[in-house]
Design an enzyme around this catalytic site. Structure first.
Site, PDB file in Angstrom:
ATOM      1  CG  ASN A 204      -1.700   1.045   1.734  1.00 59.08           C
ATOM      2  OD1 ASN A 204      -2.215   1.870   0.158  1.00 59.08           O
ATOM      3  ND2 ASN A 204      -2.072   1.408   3.100  1.00 59.08           N
TER       4      ASN A 204
ATOM      5  CE  LYS B 236      -0.017   3.427   4.792  1.00 61.86           C
ATOM      6  NZ  LYS B 236       0.825   3.320   6.121  1.00 61.86           N
TER       7      LYS B 236
ATOM      8  CG  HIS C 235      -5.652   1.887   5.085  1.00 60.47           C
ATOM      9  ND1 HIS C 235      -5.117   3.055   6.236  1.00 60.47           N
ATOM     10  CD2 HIS C 235      -4.519   0.852   4.745  1.00 60.47           C
ATOM     11  CE1 HIS C 235      -4.119   2.776   6.596  1.00 60.47           C
ATOM     12  NE2 HIS C 235      -3.737   1.368   6.500  1.00 60.47           N
TER      13      HIS C 235
ATOM     14  CD  GLU D  45      -2.672   5.412   6.937  1.00 62.27           C
ATOM     15  OE1 GLU D  45      -2.668   6.582   5.951  1.00 62.27           O
ATOM     16  OE2 GLU D  45      -1.481   5.425   7.462  1.00 62.27           O
TER      17      GLU D  45
ATOM     18  CD  GLU E 239      -3.550  -2.016   8.052  1.00 57.35           C
ATOM     19  OE1 GLU E 239      -2.288  -2.870   6.915  1.00 57.35           O
ATOM     20  OE2 GLU E 239      -4.144  -1.189   7.472  1.00 57.35           O
TER      21      GLU E 239
ATOM     22  N   GLY F 235       2.976   2.280  10.233  1.00 55.63           N
ATOM     23  CA  GLY F 235       3.884   3.603  10.067  1.00 55.63           C
ATOM     24  C   GLY F 235       4.318   3.838  11.654  1.00 55.63           C
TER      25      GLY F 235
ATOM     26  CB  SER G 243       5.894  -1.840  11.603  1.00 56.83           C
ATOM     27  OG  SER G 243       5.371  -0.181  12.483  1.00 56.83           O
TER      28      SER G 243
HETATM   29  P1  PGA Z   1       3.302  -0.084   7.374  1.00 51.93           P
HETATM   30  O1  PGA Z   1       0.947   0.488   6.868  1.00 51.93           O
HETATM   31  O2  PGA Z   1       3.484  -1.018   7.044  1.00 51.93           O
HETATM   32  O3  PGA Z   1       3.318   1.765   7.251  1.00 51.93           O
HETATM   33  O4  PGA Z   1       2.923   0.228   8.655  1.00 51.93           O
HETATM   34  C1  PGA Z   1       0.578  -0.315   6.843  1.00 51.93           C
HETATM   35  C2  PGA Z   1      -0.479  -0.181   6.385  1.00 51.93           C
HETATM   36  O5  PGA Z   1      -1.521   1.660   6.134  1.00 51.93           O
HETATM   37  O6  PGA Z   1      -1.488  -1.032   5.229  1.00 51.93           O
END
Ligand code: PGA
Length: 258
Positions: free
Chosen positions: A9, A11, A92, A94, A177, A183, A219
């Site tokens: 992903n 983003k 997601h 976010e 998640e 992140g 992560s």
């Molecule tokens: P990350 O993000 O691997 O940077 O923690 C995962 C995601 O948001 O799908």
């Protein structure tokens, strides 16, 4: 056995040239690998270009539930299918306004507008169009510390699946998640991630639960991917930061080979 699925992903990252370059480096680094399903979700703008580059599955980071109409700025599942996108991330954190590191004023969170109800509508739209849905769920740190992890996730899953028949749900992929792990570099302990993924599986209809793939995200990196992906109920990953560099993502995808 469920085939592992690892999705990058991206983003809101990369220029178009960087996107194509990363894709080419990824192809060169991975070579051929059939035992794992993998792909990228770039920004909407690059989906067509990346689809044209080859056979890797390309998906979207979001989708809208209406087929067409006066919905400024939105993209339908039908449009995604039309340009060759294979799957879409839905709900997601976010897009639910649930950031691991809060970087927006609290008062603006509602404007991200993703709820269990919109996740449900988007899921139905993807299933109707044959776009593989990756439905995200996960708890915040406050919810985990309050002991509410399982109930928060069970509610998200029930809301997402509401009113959809078991047969129609067959293509579903779920991504667990934890918001606090996204992140932040704070990966969820593999045994605990596996426990939650098994709990999610138990929330799925009995007739399909053993065949639905459940990813872990938050992560994931080349150093921790193998341990996570070898857990009994973790069927791959949704990978943010570590999918931006081709050589890292090659290693993460290879970690899913059993
Ligand atoms: P990350 O993000 O691997 O940077 O923690 C995962 C995601 O948001 O799908």
């Amino acid at each position: 056995m469920r085939k592992k699925i690892v999705i990058g992903n991206w983003k809101m990252n990369k220029t178009k040239a960087e996107a194509i370059e990363t894709l080419k480096l990824f192809y060169a680094g991975l070579g051929s690998l059939d035992s794992v399903e993998y792909g990228f979700c770039p920004p909407f703008l690059y989906i067509s270009d990346m689809v044209r580059e080859g056979t890797i599955a390309i998906g979207a980071q979001d989708v809208f539930w209406k087929e067409s109409g006066a919905f400024t700025g939105f993209t339908s599942a039908k449009m995604l299918k039309d340009i060759g996108a294979k799957f879409a991330i839905i709900g997601h954190s976010e897009r639910r306004g649930r950031f691991g590191k809060l970087e927006v004023p609290e008062s603006t969170i509602g404007s991200f507008a993703e709820t269990d109800e919109t996740v449900n509508l988007k899921l139905k739209a993807c299933l109707a169009e044959g776009v593989i849905p990756i439905v995200c769920c996960g708890e915040t740190l406050a919810e985990r510390e309050a002991g509410n992890t399982d109930s928060v996730i069970a509610t998200q899953i029930a809301g997402a699946l509401d009113g959809i028949s078991e047969a129609d749900l067959a293509p579903l992929v779920v991504a667990y998640e934890p918001v606090w792990a996204i992140g932040t570099g704070k990966v969820c302990d593999a045994a605990e991630a596996n426990r939650v993924c098994a709990m999610i599986r138990s929330c799925l209809p009995a007739s399909i639960r053993d065949s639905i793939r459940i990813q872990y995200g938050g992560s994931v990196n080349p150093a921790n991917a193998k341990e996570l992906f070898s857990q009994s109920d973790i069927d791959g990953g949704l990978v943010g930061g570590a999918s931006l560099k081709a050589e890292d993502f090659v290693q993460v995808v290879q970690a899913a080979v059993v």
